[in-house]
Design a protein around this motif. Structure first.
Motif, short mmCIF file in Angstrom:
data_model
loop_
_atom_site.label_atom_id
_atom_site.label_comp_id
_atom_site.label_asym_id
_atom_site.label_seq_id
_atom_site.Cartn_x
_atom_site.Cartn_y
_atom_site.Cartn_z
N ARG A 128 0.84 -1.19 0.00
CA ARG A 128 0.00 0.00 0.00
C ARG A 128 0.89 1.25 0.00
NH1 ARG A 128 -2.90 -1.66 5.38
NH2 ARG A 128 -0.78 -2.46 5.62
N GLU A 146 1.07 3.69 1.89
CA GLU A 146 1.55 4.03 3.23
C GLU A 146 2.76 3.20 3.63
OE1 GLU A 146 -2.75 4.94 2.83
OE2 GLU A 146 -1.52 3.16 2.45
N GLU A 147 2.96 2.08 2.96
CA GLU A 147 4.06 1.18 3.31
C GLU A 147 5.30 1.38 2.44
OE1 GLU A 147 1.85 -2.88 4.66
OE2 GLU A 147 1.51 -2.26 2.58
N THR A 203 3.71 -0.37 -5.73
CA THR A 203 2.40 -0.31 -5.07
C THR A 203 1.25 -0.49 -6.05
OG1 THR A 203 2.24 2.10 -5.29
CG2 THR A 203 3.31 1.25 -3.30
N VAL A 248 -5.67 -6.83 -0.79
CA VAL A 248 -5.80 -5.54 -0.11
C VAL A 248 -5.09 -4.45 -0.90
CG1 VAL A 248 -5.36 -4.23 2.00
CG2 VAL A 248 -6.03 -6.64 2.14
N ALA A 249 -3.80 -4.67 -1.21
CA ALA A 249 -3.06 -3.69 -2.00
C ALA A 249 -3.73 -3.47 -3.35
CB ALA A 249 -1.62 -4.16 -2.19
N VAL A 297 -6.84 -1.23 -2.68
CA VAL A 297 -6.44 0.14 -2.35
C VAL A 297 -6.02 0.89 -3.62
CG1 VAL A 297 -4.71 1.54 -1.16
CG2 VAL A 297 -5.82 -0.36 0.04
N CYS A 299 -11.39 -6.99 2.63
CA CYS A 299 -10.92 -5.64 2.97
C CYS A 299 -12.02 -4.63 2.68
CB CYS A 299 -9.68 -5.29 2.15
SG CYS A 299 -9.94 -5.39 0.36
N TYR A 328 -9.12 -1.06 2.88
CA TYR A 328 -8.02 -1.28 3.81
C TYR A 328 -8.37 -2.39 4.78
CZ TYR A 328 -5.40 2.82 2.26
OH TYR A 328 -4.68 3.71 1.51
N GLY A 329 -7.36 -2.88 5.47
CA GLY A 329 -7.55 -3.91 6.48
C GLY A 329 -7.45 -5.30 5.89
N HIS A 330 -6.55 -6.10 6.44
CA HIS A 330 -6.46 -7.52 6.05
C HIS A 330 -7.47 -8.27 6.91
CE1 HIS A 330 -2.81 -6.08 4.20
NE2 HIS A 330 -2.64 -7.25 3.61
N GLU A 341 -5.20 -7.70 11.28
CA GLU A 341 -5.86 -6.75 12.18
C GLU A 341 -5.80 -7.26 13.62
OE1 GLU A 341 -7.06 -3.69 11.09
OE2 GLU A 341 -5.94 -4.41 9.35
#
Length: 278
Positions: free
Chosen positions: A157, A159-160, A165, A189-190, A193, A217, A220-222, A254
């Protein structure tokens, strides 16, 4: 007709962080999960730049519960080891760490190791971080070729990381590494997003997708299946249409799942069972 088998679901131990590895294997057996994507993080699998856990003992524990380790995922986000480490000393130690991970995967008896592009500084040019990532991944692909292991890279993501990405960036890195031991992992998830779909990924990569982190997801959120907004039936329709033969790793991260992870895994299997052909 559905083609995905129950054995393609690969349970992960990352949300069993506060339980023993034995407890995790027993919970997988109870939930009817046959395959394991082993998260290579302490306390379950201690590894650093110098050494790694006794793979023979880990394999024995898995065998005692009739589960098989099919993929190995070394921790690469919250630890100091980084595929694209900007500090030269950190880069060299990271190279030793991830080289150990490839060797550990081989000793564990699996032919798959998952990885990502790593991350660099936000105050440097993206291409500088990209060069370090490509250098590391090229090195690891050469090691993997010798060890009989296939490395599968996922996107992260924004943010990572600012390196790989998106699907477009994954295509670029895949072409740049250009190794038979370097393939692609789809992370739902990625993917979500980035505003992409599983259809997009299979259309681009086809059989080069060697592994999937297959979780729900919002985007977001696994999340455990049923707790997010992905249409699970649509995902299975695409998997079946492209005749996907790889594993579907349940990368649940999570913290809300960490207290009763075994109940979560049972719920996941109950949710997915209608889509299996066995």
């Amino acid at each position: 007709m559905p083609q995905i088998k129950r054995s393609q679901i690969a349970g992960m131990n990352i949300h069993y962080l506060f339980y023993s590895l034995d407890y995790f294997f027993a919970a997988q057996q109870k939930a009817g999960i046959e395959s394991i994507e082993l998260w290579g993080g302490a306390p379950h699998f201690l590894m650093d730049s110098m050494s790694y856990a006794d793979c023979k003992k880990v394999k024995q524990k898995a065998a005692q519960h009739d589960v098989k380790i099919v993929a190995f995922t070394p921790e690469s986000i919250i630890y100091p080891y980084n595929i694209a480490a900007p500090d030269p000393d950190q880069f060299e130690k990271s190279k030793l760490y991830f080289t150990n991970a490839v060797k550990a995967a081989a000793e564990l008896g699996t032919s798959l190791m998952t990885i990502n592009s790593g991350y660099g500084y936000l105050n440097e040019a993206k291409e500088e971080a990209w060069k370090r990532s490509a250098e590391m991944l090229h090195h690891l692909a050469l090691v993997a070729e010798k060890e009989g292991v296939t490395i599968t890279m996922e996107t992260l993501r924004p943010e990572e990381s600012k390196i790989v990405t998106t699907l477009e960036e994954a295509i670029r890195m895949h072409k740049e590494i250009n190794s038979p031991a370097f393939k692609i992992m789809l992370d739902t998830v990625a993917m979500s997003v980035a505003g992409e779909t599983m259809e997009d990924w299979f259309a681009a990569f086809g059989e080069e997708i060697a592994h999937i982190h297959f979780v729900d997801c919002k985007p977001y959120g696994h999340l455990a299946w049923g707790d997010g907004s992905l249409d699970v039936s649509k995902q299975f329709e695409i998997l079946n249409r492209y005749q996907y033969k790889g594993f579907l790793g349940q990368e649940i991260t999570e913290m809300k799942y960490f207290e009763k992870p075994d109940e979560v895994d049972q719920r996941i299997m109950d949710h997915l069972t209608p889509f299996f052909n066995d």
